[in-house]
Design a protein around this motif. Sequence first.
Motif, PDB file in Angstrom:
ATOM      1  N   THR A 155      19.935 -41.033 -28.590  1.00 42.62           N
ATOM      2  CA  THR A 155      18.483 -41.143 -28.827  1.00 42.62           C
ATOM      3  C   THR A 155      17.696 -40.863 -27.559  1.00 42.62           C
ATOM      4  N   ASP A 156      18.143 -41.442 -26.442  1.00 48.38           N
ATOM      5  CA  ASP A 156      17.437 -41.198 -25.181  1.00 48.38           C
ATOM      6  C   ASP A 156      17.558 -39.741 -24.745  1.00 48.38           C
ATOM      7  N   LEU A 157      18.690 -39.131 -25.035  1.00 49.56           N
ATOM      8  CA  LEU A 157      18.856 -37.710 -24.694  1.00 49.56           C
ATOM      9  C   LEU A 157      17.913 -36.841 -25.514  1.00 49.56           C
ATOM     10  N   VAL A 158      17.803 -37.177 -26.801  1.00 54.20           N
ATOM     11  CA  VAL A 158      16.891 -36.425 -27.688  1.00 54.20           C
ATOM     12  C   VAL A 158      15.450 -36.562 -27.212  1.00 54.20           C
ATOM     13  N   ILE A 159      15.096 -37.788 -26.824  1.00 52.04           N
ATOM     14  CA  ILE A 159      13.728 -38.004 -26.327  1.00 52.04           C
ATOM     15  C   ILE A 159      13.479 -37.169 -25.073  1.00 52.04           C
ATOM     16  N   SER A 160      14.463 -37.122 -24.187  1.00 54.16           N
ATOM     17  CA  SER A 160      14.320 -36.347 -22.954  1.00 54.16           C
ATOM     18  C   SER A 160      14.193 -34.860 -23.264  1.00 54.16           C
ATOM     19  N   GLN A 161      14.997 -34.392 -24.214  1.00 53.82           N
ATOM     20  CA  GLN A 161      14.912 -32.975 -24.584  1.00 53.82           C
ATOM     21  C   GLN A 161      13.561 -32.640 -25.206  1.00 53.82           C
ATOM     22  N   ASN A 162      13.076 -33.499 -26.076  1.00 52.99           N
ATOM     23  CA  ASN A 162      11.773 -33.265 -26.710  1.00 52.99           C
ATOM     24  C   ASN A 162      10.637 -33.290 -25.691  1.00 52.99           C
ATOM     25  N   THR A 163      10.774 -34.175 -24.717  1.00 49.13           N
ATOM     26  CA  THR A 163       9.756 -34.218 -23.654  1.00 49.13           C
ATOM     27  C   THR A 163       9.743 -32.912 -22.867  1.00 49.13           C
ATOM     28  N   TYR A 164      10.926 -32.398 -22.570  1.00 49.01           N
ATOM     29  CA  TYR A 164      11.028 -31.130 -21.847  1.00 49.01           C
ATOM     30  C   TYR A 164      10.486 -29.977 -22.682  1.00 49.01           C
ATOM     31  N   THR A 165      10.821 -29.988 -23.969  1.00 46.50           N
ATOM     32  CA  THR A 165      10.316 -28.927 -24.869  1.00 46.50           C
ATOM     33  C   THR A 165       8.800 -28.956 -24.944  1.00 46.50           C
ATOM     34  N   SER A 166       8.236 -30.155 -25.077  1.00 47.73           N
ATOM     35  CA  SER A 166       6.778 -30.287 -25.131  1.00 47.73           C
ATOM     36  C   SER A 166       6.132 -29.791 -23.844  1.00 47.73           C
ATOM     37  N   ALA A 167       6.758 -30.081 -22.707  1.00 47.51           N
ATOM     38  CA  ALA A 167       6.226 -29.618 -21.418  1.00 47.51           C
ATOM     39  C   ALA A 167       6.287 -28.102 -21.315  1.00 47.51           C
ATOM     40  N   GLN A 168       7.374 -27.521 -21.822  1.00 47.31           N
ATOM     41  CA  GLN A 168       7.483 -26.056 -21.824  1.00 47.31           C
ATOM     42  C   GLN A 168       6.389 -25.430 -22.692  1.00 47.31           C
ATOM     43  N   GLU A 169       6.148 -26.010 -23.860  1.00 50.69           N
ATOM     44  CA  GLU A 169       5.116 -25.477 -24.763  1.00 50.69           C
ATOM     45  C   GLU A 169       3.735 -25.616 -24.154  1.00 50.69           C
ATOM     46  N   ASP A 170       3.484 -26.745 -23.481  1.00 54.06           N
ATOM     47  CA  ASP A 170       2.191 -26.923 -22.806  1.00 54.06           C
ATOM     48  C   ASP A 170       2.006 -25.881 -21.708  1.00 54.06           C
ATOM     49  N   TYR A 171       3.076 -25.605 -20.987  1.00 55.32           N
ATOM     50  CA  TYR A 171       3.002 -24.610 -19.918  1.00 55.32           C
ATOM     51  C   TYR A 171       2.721 -23.217 -20.487  1.00 55.32           C
ATOM     52  N   LEU A 172       3.434 -22.879 -21.567  1.00 56.57           N
ATOM     53  CA  LEU A 172       3.216 -21.567 -22.179  1.00 56.57           C
ATOM     54  C   LEU A 172       1.780 -21.416 -22.666  1.00 56.57           C
ATOM     55  N   GLN A 173       1.273 -22.447 -23.319  1.00 53.35           N
ATOM     56  CA  GLN A 173      -0.090 -22.383 -23.835  1.00 53.35           C
ATOM     57  C   GLN A 173      -1.093 -22.214 -22.697  1.00 53.35           C
ATOM     58  N   ALA A 174      -0.952 -23.012 -21.641  1.00 55.11           N
ATOM     59  CA  ALA A 174      -1.859 -22.903 -20.492  1.00 55.11           C
ATOM     60  C   ALA A 174      -1.749 -21.535 -19.829  1.00 55.11           C
ATOM     61  N   LYS A 175      -0.509 -21.034 -19.739  1.00 57.32           N
ATOM     62  CA  LYS A 175      -0.277 -19.742 -19.089  1.00 57.32           C
ATOM     63  C   LYS A 175      -1.003 -18.622 -19.822  1.00 57.32           C
ATOM     64  N   TYR A 176      -0.828 -18.565 -21.140  1.00 57.29           N
ATOM     65  CA  TYR A 176      -1.411 -17.441 -21.873  1.00 57.29           C
ATOM     66  C   TYR A 176      -2.908 -17.605 -22.104  1.00 57.29           C
ATOM     67  N   LEU A 177      -3.368 -18.845 -22.200  1.00 55.73           N
ATOM     68  CA  LEU A 177      -4.819 -19.049 -22.264  1.00 55.73           C
ATOM     69  C   LEU A 177      -5.472 -18.618 -20.961  1.00 55.73           C
ATOM     70  N   TYR A 178      -4.832 -18.947 -19.849  1.00 57.75           N
ATOM     71  CA  TYR A 178      -5.394 -18.554 -18.565  1.00 57.75           C
ATOM     72  C   TYR A 178      -5.417 -17.027 -18.421  1.00 57.75           C
ATOM     73  N   ILE A 179      -4.327 -16.379 -18.816  1.00 56.84           N
ATOM     74  CA  ILE A 179      -4.290 -14.916 -18.736  1.00 56.84           C
ATOM     75  C   ILE A 179      -5.382 -14.312 -19.607  1.00 56.84           C
ATOM     76  N   LEU A 180      -5.544 -14.858 -20.823  1.00 50.98           N
ATOM     77  CA  LEU A 180      -6.559 -14.340 -21.741  1.00 50.98           C
ATOM     78  C   LEU A 180      -7.953 -14.437 -21.129  1.00 50.98           C
ATOM     79  N   TYR A 181      -8.321 -15.627 -20.647  1.00 53.86           N
ATOM     80  CA  TYR A 181      -9.683 -15.814 -20.137  1.00 53.86           C
ATOM     81  C   TYR A 181      -9.870 -15.122 -18.791  1.00 53.86           C
ATOM     82  N   HIS A 182      -8.801 -15.018 -18.025  1.00 52.21           N
ATOM     83  CA  HIS A 182      -8.882 -14.257 -16.770  1.00 52.21           C
ATOM     84  C   HIS A 182      -9.206 -12.798 -17.077  1.00 52.21           C
ATOM     85  N   GLU A 183      -8.536 -12.219 -18.078  1.00 50.58           N
ATOM     86  CA  GLU A 183      -8.787 -10.822 -18.436  1.00 50.58           C
ATOM     87  C   GLU A 183     -10.159 -10.642 -19.068  1.00 50.58           C
TER      88      GLU A 183
END
Length: 412
Positions: free
Chosen positions: A372-400
């Motif tokens: 259970t703790d491993l799953v929670i850690s993996q989900n936390t990492y996945t959520s952080a990756q998704e947040d990073y991707l969203q911020a990355k592409y939003l920034y590129i969009l508005y920068h352009e």
Amino acid sequence: MQDCITYAIENNITLKDAALDKSQADVAYFKAKSSRLPNLFGSASQSFTNGSSIDPITSDFVTDQIYSTNVGLNSSVALFQGNQINNEIAKNKILANQSLFLQEEAKNNIILSVLENYLQVLHAKEGIAIAENNLKSSEAEVERAKARLDAGTIALNDYTEAQSQQASNKYTLINAKNTYQQFVIALKQLLELNPANDIVIEPLDNNTDYSSILLDKTEIYSKALGILPEVNASDLNIASSKKDLDIAKGAYLPTLSLTSSIGTGYTSINNNTFSDQFEVNFNQRIGLSLNIPIFNKNQTKAAVQNAEINIEKAQIAKLSTEKEIYLKVETAYQNAISAQEQLFAAESSMEAAKQSYQLAQKKYELGGLSTTDLVISQNTYTSAQEDYLQAKYLYILYHELLQFYQGNDIKL
């Protein structure tokens, strides 16, 4: 990205429709210029009259059966028409120029739509990679959990928890692939590609620097007002409305026209032959026609008032256009600043979550962490990756977008 933009400009039906609007405006301008030319009409008639009548050729009153033939050419040209013709030509020239800016505006809208869809495809593609990595990790964790279950070091619920996470990650991967295909379809629609055509989107150049933002948004707005075609189109809309006012006022003035005609004819009560009569009855006429407006039930007055109102509406429409541009620039600027800050924060969060997950994996392998703790850690990492991707592409969009509003080319 550039290939997509070029292809969309050449094939998108919205741009083709805008090009046809430009052609129609050119035709209207040509028609207005041609209104200066004289017209020319030919006429011919054949008639039979029985009883008392006036002979159409000799104008004699006779009681007889008359066969008559008339042929002629008629022409007229307006010498003065309240300067309405010149103003109509000037107005249509303005509209022809305006159609160029409207066509350019449509082109810009397609470019921005391609940019947005292109980035959505890239975002979704990276989302698939994250989902695939998570599925591989969960599959490995299921194998480890099975081995530990067989060894009796974990309970059954720990093993089923790993299986549940594997199933969840598989479901997420399926959704990620479907999302990717939906964005590809949207991009294909913009490019007018056949559904059977496949496209491969190149990944971004990771060496591209997206950190440069012109911090003075007022300067960005000023540049946008100077280069965006919708502003020029609004100016020309005001100029066109002013010409409509001049045209309406021209109806107060008299109209002077030059008319002319030539003709000949034949009548059966004349003893001369058909050819002789055509020669003898040949006539020419030229004249001037003056039409002075006195009272037309206030139609001209109403037209002038409507034209004045339309000028004010065109001026308001320009202000509305400028407000929309300001809103776009302000929104893009604020979102770029926000996305830039979110990007830095998300990157740090993702790195921390990654290290935490890697540590959790090692603890799990050594039996020091529950599933259970491993799953929670993996989900936390996945959520952080998704947040990073969203911020990355939003920034590129508005920068352009900010680059676009400054007149710079969009480059990914």
